[in-house]
Write a protein that holds these residues in place. Structure first.
Motif, PDB file in Angstrom:
ATOM      1  N   VAL A   1       0.843  -1.200   0.000  1.00  0.00           N
ATOM      2  CA  VAL A   1       0.000   0.000   0.000  1.00  0.00           C
ATOM      3  C   VAL A   1       0.877   1.249   0.000  1.00  0.00           C
ATOM      4  N   THR A   2       1.870   1.280   0.852  1.00  0.00           N
ATOM      5  CA  THR A   2       2.767   2.428   0.936  1.00  0.00           C
ATOM      6  C   THR A   2       3.479   2.660  -0.395  1.00  0.00           C
ATOM      7  N   SER A   3       3.999   1.599  -0.984  1.00  0.00           N
ATOM      8  CA  SER A   3       4.708   1.706  -2.256  1.00  0.00           C
ATOM      9  C   SER A   3       3.798   2.223  -3.364  1.00  0.00           C
TER      10      SER A   3
ATOM     11  N   GLU B   1       3.031   5.931  -2.762  1.00  0.00           N
ATOM     12  CA  GLU B   1       4.187   6.786  -3.048  1.00  0.00           C
ATOM     13  C   GLU B   1       4.397   6.951  -4.543  1.00  0.00           C
ATOM     14  N   ARG B   2       4.101   5.904  -5.303  1.00  0.00           N
ATOM     15  CA  ARG B   2       4.264   5.964  -6.759  1.00  0.00           C
ATOM     16  C   ARG B   2       3.021   6.528  -7.451  1.00  0.00           C
ATOM     17  N   GLU B   3       2.030   6.950  -6.641  1.00  0.00           N
ATOM     18  CA  GLU B   3       0.794   7.572  -7.113  1.00  0.00           C
ATOM     19  C   GLU B   3       0.028   6.680  -8.088  1.00  0.00           C
ATOM     20  N   ILE B   4       0.011   5.383  -7.785  1.00  0.00           N
ATOM     21  CA  ILE B   4      -0.736   4.420  -8.583  1.00  0.00           C
ATOM     22  C   ILE B   4      -2.136   4.231  -8.013  1.00  0.00           C
ATOM     23  N   ILE B   5      -2.245   4.370  -6.681  1.00  0.00           N
ATOM     24  CA  ILE B   5      -3.538   4.245  -6.020  1.00  0.00           C
ATOM     25  C   ILE B   5      -3.837   5.505  -5.232  1.00  0.00           C
ATOM     26  N   GLY B   6      -5.119   5.710  -5.001  1.00  0.00           N
ATOM     27  CA  GLY B   6      -5.562   6.736  -4.083  1.00  0.00           C
ATOM     28  C   GLY B   6      -6.139   6.050  -2.858  1.00  0.00           C
ATOM     29  N   LEU B   7      -6.014   6.684  -1.708  1.00  0.00           N
ATOM     30  CA  LEU B   7      -6.545   6.131  -0.469  1.00  0.00           C
ATOM     31  C   LEU B   7      -7.071   7.284   0.370  1.00  0.00           C
ATOM     32  N   TRP B   8      -8.347   7.187   0.697  1.00  0.00           N
ATOM     33  CA  TRP B   8      -8.951   8.200   1.556  1.00  0.00           C
ATOM     34  C   TRP B   8     -10.016   7.538   2.406  1.00  0.00           C
ATOM     35  N   ASN B   9      -9.896   7.717   3.712  1.00  0.00           N
ATOM     36  CA  ASN B   9     -10.907   7.238   4.638  1.00  0.00           C
ATOM     37  C   ASN B   9     -11.229   5.755   4.432  1.00  0.00           C
ATOM     38  N   GLU B  10     -10.186   4.941   4.272  1.00  0.00           N
ATOM     39  CA  GLU B  10     -10.313   3.485   4.095  1.00  0.00           C
ATOM     40  C   GLU B  10     -10.897   3.075   2.748  1.00  0.00           C
ATOM     41  N   ILE B  11     -10.971   3.984   1.793  1.00  0.00           N
ATOM     42  CA  ILE B  11     -11.450   3.675   0.457  1.00  0.00           C
ATOM     43  C   ILE B  11     -10.282   3.786  -0.514  1.00  0.00           C
ATOM     44  N   VAL B  12     -10.149   2.776  -1.378  1.00  0.00           N
ATOM     45  CA  VAL B  12      -9.017   2.692  -2.310  1.00  0.00           C
ATOM     46  C   VAL B  12      -9.541   2.736  -3.741  1.00  0.00           C
ATOM     47  N   TRP B  13      -8.771   3.393  -4.629  1.00  0.00           N
ATOM     48  CA  TRP B  13      -9.085   3.414  -6.056  1.00  0.00           C
ATOM     49  C   TRP B  13      -7.789   3.520  -6.836  1.00  0.00           C
ATOM     50  N   LEU B  14      -7.865   3.175  -8.118  1.00  0.00           N
ATOM     51  CA  LEU B  14      -6.718   3.346  -9.010  1.00  0.00           C
ATOM     52  C   LEU B  14      -6.711   4.776  -9.513  1.00  0.00           C
ATOM     53  N   LYS B  15      -5.523   5.351  -9.600  1.00  0.00           N
ATOM     54  CA  LYS B  15      -5.412   6.723 -10.140  1.00  0.00           C
ATOM     55  C   LYS B  15      -5.262   6.682 -11.637  1.00  0.00           C
TER      56      LYS B  15
END
Length: 82
Positions: free
Chosen positions: A63-65, A68-82
């Motif tokens: 998740v951290t990786s 950091e590489r801006e491949i995923i977004g994470l907000w308030n326990e919700i994940v999406w692909l950027k």
């Protein structure tokens, strides 16, 4: 991180939902909860061993990786692909 990303794509296809109304999540994004994605990763052998601690650490690193590489977004326990 590569395996976790592949499992995220699978999770989004199989169990994802449309983004909730939010100014933090891009509209029309496919999303999944962090715990939902983690279940896919636990089942998909992201970690080198099957111990719960190894699985947790591998997931956190992935998740951290990906963030950091801006491949995923994470907000308030919700994940999406950027």
């Amino acid at each position: 991180a590569g395996r976790a990303l592949a499992l995220l794509k699978t999770a989004l296809d199989e169990a994802g939902a449309d983004a909730p109304p939010s100014s933090h999540i891009p509209p029309k994004s496919r999303t999944i909860t962090l715990s939902g994605w983690r279940r896919y990763c636990d089942a998909g052998t992201v970690a080198a061993t099957d111990t719960p601690d190894a699985k947790r650490k591998a997931f956190v690193r992935a998740v951290t990786s990906l963030q950091e590489r801006e491949i995923i977004g994470l907000w308030n326990e919700i994940v999406w692909l950027k």
